[in-house]
Design a protein around this motif. Structure first.
Motif, PDB file in Angstrom:
ATOM      1  N   ILE A 148       1.801   4.195  -5.064  1.00  0.00           N
ATOM      2  CA  ILE A 148       1.357   5.593  -5.151  1.00  0.00           C
ATOM      3  C   ILE A 148       1.354   6.064  -6.603  1.00  0.00           C
ATOM      4  CG2 ILE A 148       1.952   7.960  -4.510  1.00  0.00           C
ATOM      5  CD1 ILE A 148       2.934   6.768  -1.811  1.00  0.00           C
ATOM      6  N   ALA A 149       2.399   5.708  -7.356  1.00  0.00           N
ATOM      7  CA  ALA A 149       2.460   6.100  -8.774  1.00  0.00           C
ATOM      8  C   ALA A 149       1.313   5.468  -9.556  1.00  0.00           C
ATOM      9  CB  ALA A 149       3.803   5.698  -9.369  1.00  0.00           C
ATOM     10  N   ASN A 150       1.041   4.187  -9.293  1.00  0.00           N
ATOM     11  CA  ASN A 150      -0.053   3.508  -9.993  1.00  0.00           C
ATOM     12  C   ASN A 150      -1.401   4.094  -9.598  1.00  0.00           C
ATOM     13  OD1 ASN A 150      -1.143   1.580 -11.768  1.00  0.00           O
ATOM     14  ND2 ASN A 150      -1.595   0.238 -10.041  1.00  0.00           N
ATOM     15  N   ALA A 151      -1.560   4.462  -8.319  1.00  0.00           N
ATOM     16  CA  ALA A 151      -2.811   5.072  -7.871  1.00  0.00           C
ATOM     17  C   ALA A 151      -3.039   6.412  -8.566  1.00  0.00           C
ATOM     18  CB  ALA A 151      -2.798   5.255  -6.354  1.00  0.00           C
ATOM     19  N   LEU A 152      -1.984   7.209  -8.693  1.00  0.00           N
ATOM     20  CA  LEU A 152      -2.119   8.498  -9.389  1.00  0.00           C
ATOM     21  C   LEU A 152      -2.389   8.300 -10.877  1.00  0.00           C
ATOM     22  CD1 LEU A 152       0.657  10.550  -7.579  1.00  0.00           C
ATOM     23  CD2 LEU A 152      -1.827  10.683  -7.258  1.00  0.00           C
ATOM     24  N   LEU A 153      -1.759   7.289 -11.469  1.00  0.00           N
ATOM     25  CA  LEU A 153      -2.048   6.962 -12.871  1.00  0.00           C
ATOM     26  C   LEU A 153      -3.510   6.568 -13.026  1.00  0.00           C
ATOM     27  CD1 LEU A 153      -1.097   6.342 -15.801  1.00  0.00           C
ATOM     28  CD2 LEU A 153      -0.648   4.010 -14.996  1.00  0.00           C
ATOM     29  N   PHE A 154      -3.999   5.758 -12.103  1.00  0.00           N
ATOM     30  CA  PHE A 154      -5.393   5.326 -12.159  1.00  0.00           C
ATOM     31  C   PHE A 154      -6.337   6.525 -12.054  1.00  0.00           C
ATOM     32  CE2 PHE A 154      -9.211   3.935  -9.763  1.00  0.00           C
ATOM     33  CZ  PHE A 154      -9.795   3.180 -10.770  1.00  0.00           C
ATOM     34  N   VAL A 155      -6.058   7.437 -11.133  1.00  0.00           N
ATOM     35  CA  VAL A 155      -6.907   8.627 -10.985  1.00  0.00           C
ATOM     36  C   VAL A 155      -6.905   9.433 -12.282  1.00  0.00           C
ATOM     37  CG1 VAL A 155      -7.138  10.840  -9.779  1.00  0.00           C
ATOM     38  CG2 VAL A 155      -6.683   8.767  -8.483  1.00  0.00           C
ATOM     39  N   GLY A 156      -5.733   9.616 -12.884  1.00  0.00           N
ATOM     40  CA  GLY A 156      -5.650  10.373 -14.140  1.00  0.00           C
ATOM     41  C   GLY A 156      -6.392   9.704 -15.285  1.00  0.00           C
ATOM     42  N   LEU A 157      -6.203   8.390 -15.418  1.00  0.00           N
ATOM     43  CA  LEU A 157      -6.900   7.658 -16.481  1.00  0.00           C
ATOM     44  C   LEU A 157      -8.413   7.682 -16.268  1.00  0.00           C
ATOM     45  CD1 LEU A 157      -4.626   4.503 -16.904  1.00  0.00           C
ATOM     46  CD2 LEU A 157      -4.934   6.369 -18.537  1.00  0.00           C
ATOM     47  N   TYR A 158      -8.828   7.482 -15.031  1.00  0.00           N
ATOM     48  CA  TYR A 158     -10.258   7.468 -14.730  1.00  0.00           C
ATOM     49  C   TYR A 158     -10.877   8.823 -15.049  1.00  0.00           C
ATOM     50  CZ  TYR A 158     -14.446   5.656 -12.487  1.00  0.00           C
ATOM     51  OH  TYR A 158     -15.709   5.192 -12.260  1.00  0.00           O
ATOM     52  N   ASP A 175       0.793  -1.230   0.000  1.00  0.00           N
ATOM     53  CA  ASP A 175       0.000   0.000   0.000  1.00  0.00           C
ATOM     54  C   ASP A 175       0.828   1.284   0.000  1.00  0.00           C
ATOM     55  OD1 ASP A 175      -1.805  -2.071   0.683  1.00  0.00           O
ATOM     56  OD2 ASP A 175      -3.169  -0.585   1.514  1.00  0.00           O
ATOM     57  N   GLY A 176       1.887   1.355   0.774  1.00  0.00           N
ATOM     58  CA  GLY A 176       2.634   2.602   0.915  1.00  0.00           C
ATOM     59  C   GLY A 176       3.814   2.742  -0.008  1.00  0.00           C
ATOM     60  N   SER A 177       4.045   1.773  -0.872  1.00  0.00           N
ATOM     61  CA  SER A 177       5.227   1.804  -1.732  1.00  0.00           C
ATOM     62  C   SER A 177       5.113   2.900  -2.791  1.00  0.00           C
ATOM     63  CB  SER A 177       5.431   0.448  -2.409  1.00  0.00           C
ATOM     64  OG  SER A 177       4.441   0.235  -3.391  1.00  0.00           O
ATOM     65  N   PRO A 178       6.257   3.420  -3.250  1.00  0.00           N
ATOM     66  CA  PRO A 178       6.225   4.437  -4.316  1.00  0.00           C
ATOM     67  C   PRO A 178       5.548   3.928  -5.594  1.00  0.00           C
ATOM     68  CG  PRO A 178       8.405   4.337  -3.316  1.00  0.00           C
ATOM     69  CD  PRO A 178       7.608   3.198  -2.748  1.00  0.00           C
ATOM     70  N   LEU A 179       5.721   2.641  -5.892  1.00  0.00           N
ATOM     71  CA  LEU A 179       5.075   2.072  -7.076  1.00  0.00           C
ATOM     72  C   LEU A 179       3.552   2.088  -6.927  1.00  0.00           C
ATOM     73  CD1 LEU A 179       5.510   0.732  -9.808  1.00  0.00           C
ATOM     74  CD2 LEU A 179       5.640  -1.463  -8.631  1.00  0.00           C
ATOM     75  N   LYS A 195     -15.370   8.672  -4.937  1.00  0.00           N
ATOM     76  CA  LYS A 195     -14.785   7.699  -4.023  1.00  0.00           C
ATOM     77  C   LYS A 195     -13.285   7.499  -4.301  1.00  0.00           C
ATOM     78  CE  LYS A 195     -17.282   5.288  -1.735  1.00  0.00           C
ATOM     79  NZ  LYS A 195     -17.591   5.389  -0.318  1.00  0.00           N
ATOM     80  N   ILE A 196     -12.895   7.549  -5.567  1.00  0.00           N
ATOM     81  CA  ILE A 196     -11.491   7.391  -5.935  1.00  0.00           C
ATOM     82  C   ILE A 196     -10.665   8.564  -5.422  1.00  0.00           C
ATOM     83  CG2 ILE A 196      -9.924   7.418  -7.924  1.00  0.00           C
ATOM     84  CD1 ILE A 196     -12.112   5.706  -9.361  1.00  0.00           C
ATOM     85  N   ILE A 197     -11.211   9.766  -5.496  1.00  0.00           N
ATOM     86  CA  ILE A 197     -10.510  10.938  -4.971  1.00  0.00           C
ATOM     87  C   ILE A 197     -10.294  10.788  -3.465  1.00  0.00           C
ATOM     88  CG2 ILE A 197     -10.740  13.423  -4.526  1.00  0.00           C
ATOM     89  CD1 ILE A 197      -9.862  12.741  -7.343  1.00  0.00           C
ATOM     90  N   LEU A 198     -11.298  10.285  -2.750  1.00  0.00           N
ATOM     91  CA  LEU A 198     -11.130  10.042  -1.312  1.00  0.00           C
ATOM     92  C   LEU A 198     -10.020   9.024  -1.055  1.00  0.00           C
ATOM     93  CD1 LEU A 198     -14.846   9.953  -0.076  1.00  0.00           C
ATOM     94  CD2 LEU A 198     -13.210  11.845   0.060  1.00  0.00           C
ATOM     95  N   MET A 199      -9.965   7.966  -1.884  1.00  0.00           N
ATOM     96  CA  MET A 199      -8.921   6.959  -1.750  1.00  0.00           C
ATOM     97  C   MET A 199      -7.550   7.569  -2.038  1.00  0.00           C
ATOM     98  SD  MET A 199      -6.862   4.477  -3.836  1.00  0.00           S
ATOM     99  CE  MET A 199      -7.502   5.012  -5.359  1.00  0.00           C
ATOM    100  N   ALA A 200      -7.459   8.399  -3.052  1.00  0.00           N
ATOM    101  CA  ALA A 200      -6.176   9.015  -3.406  1.00  0.00           C
ATOM    102  C   ALA A 200      -5.695   9.938  -2.289  1.00  0.00           C
ATOM    103  CB  ALA A 200      -6.316   9.780  -4.718  1.00  0.00           C
ATOM    104  N   GLN A 201      -6.611  10.652  -1.660  1.00  0.00           N
ATOM    105  CA  GLN A 201      -6.220  11.497  -0.538  1.00  0.00           C
ATOM    106  C   GLN A 201      -5.663  10.664   0.608  1.00  0.00           C
ATOM    107  OE1 GLN A 201      -9.840  13.658   0.249  1.00  0.00           O
ATOM    108  NE2 GLN A 201      -9.269  15.339  -1.114  1.00  0.00           N
ATOM    109  N   ARG A 202      -6.281   9.529   0.897  1.00  0.00           N
ATOM    110  CA  ARG A 202      -5.777   8.639   1.956  1.00  0.00           C
ATOM    111  C   ARG A 202      -4.390   8.119   1.613  1.00  0.00           C
ATOM    112  NH1 ARG A 202     -10.746   6.081   2.030  1.00  0.00           N
ATOM    113  NH2 ARG A 202      -9.841   4.292   0.976  1.00  0.00           N
ATOM    114  N   VAL A 203      -4.189   7.730   0.346  1.00  0.00           N
ATOM    115  CA  VAL A 203      -2.895   7.194  -0.078  1.00  0.00           C
ATOM    116  C   VAL A 203      -1.816   8.268   0.041  1.00  0.00           C
ATOM    117  CG1 VAL A 203      -1.599   6.395  -2.099  1.00  0.00           C
ATOM    118  CG2 VAL A 203      -3.805   5.374  -1.553  1.00  0.00           C
TER     119      VAL A 203
END
Length: 129
Positions: free
Chosen positions: A49-59, A43-47, A108-116
């Protein structure tokens, strides 16, 4: 006038709808990678976080902006042909429903990204404790 026979040459509205649904699937590989990384407790790895931000951008690009624009276009196309309240527009209303659902999930994804980004554990980690 052109004629669309069978499945060889789909009518324009069908091909636009199929393209829109395919466009919504672009986010799935990143989503599935996030799921696997959570299961592997990364969960806390840089990879992650990068994938989570990519997911938010793609979504945002494909499901919020892209599908929102196509919903707008489909709505005006059907209303321009006076088909808005006929059974022909069932695909339009289903697509609008999917778009509204995408907006809800984006919230909901934005809330998840803020937590991450704040480094808080995911809700799945809380359930296991």
């Amino acid at each position: 006038s052109s004629r669309c026979d069978g499945l060889l040459i789909p009518p324009p509205i069908l091909s636009k709808g199929m393209s829109a649904l395919a466009m919504m699937e672009v986010t799935n590989p990143s989503l599935h990678t996030l799921y696997v990384m959570r299961k592997l407790k990364m969960d806390g790895s840089p990879l992650f976080i990068a994938n989570a931000l990519l997911f938010v951008g793609l979504y945002f690009a494909f499901r919020v902006v892209g599908c929102g624009y196509l919903s707008y276009r489909f709505y005006h196309m059907y209303s321009g042909m006076d088909l808005l309240w006929t059974y022909h527009s069932l695909s339009l209303w289903l697509f609008l429903l999917l778009t509204v659902l995408s907006y809800f999930w984006f919230y909901k994804i934005i809330l998840m990204a803020q937590r991450v980004l704040k480094g808080k554990p995911s809700s799945q980690g809380k359930k296991q404790a």
